[in-house]
Design a protein around this motif. Sequence first.
Motif: not given
Length: 120
Positions: A50-54, A29-31, A58-63
């Motif tokens: 970016l969190a939503s994309l990758l 996911k870093g790559a 997942s739940e938003q807080s976990l993302a």
Amino acid sequence: MGLPHKLQLLGGFQLTSANGKAVAISRRKGAALLAYLGVTLGAVMARDKLASLLWGQSEQSLARQSLRQDLSKLRQELAGGAGILRLDGQMVSLDSGHVRVDAPEFEALIAQGDIKSLTE
């Protein structure tokens, strides 16, 4: 400023330091994050996007937590490339002055519209 790092996306992911050595990115996911920022080089992205994309499944807080962890790991792995990854509050980007990315460079050559530009 020294020579920029090189991020290769066409033909496979590879990050090369300014001195020509491969930079290992340990997390997929870093790559993927670097690749997305590289394709959109110069654009500043919101962390939530970016969190939503990758981590959209997942739940938003976990993302957001996963994004923080991957950004922290990337900063460690890019320690020799100060300035490549720019973190400014809720915004993230790659600094085009510190990294060259083949995909946008290729797109720019295509936009020039002549074969000679692509073969040089």
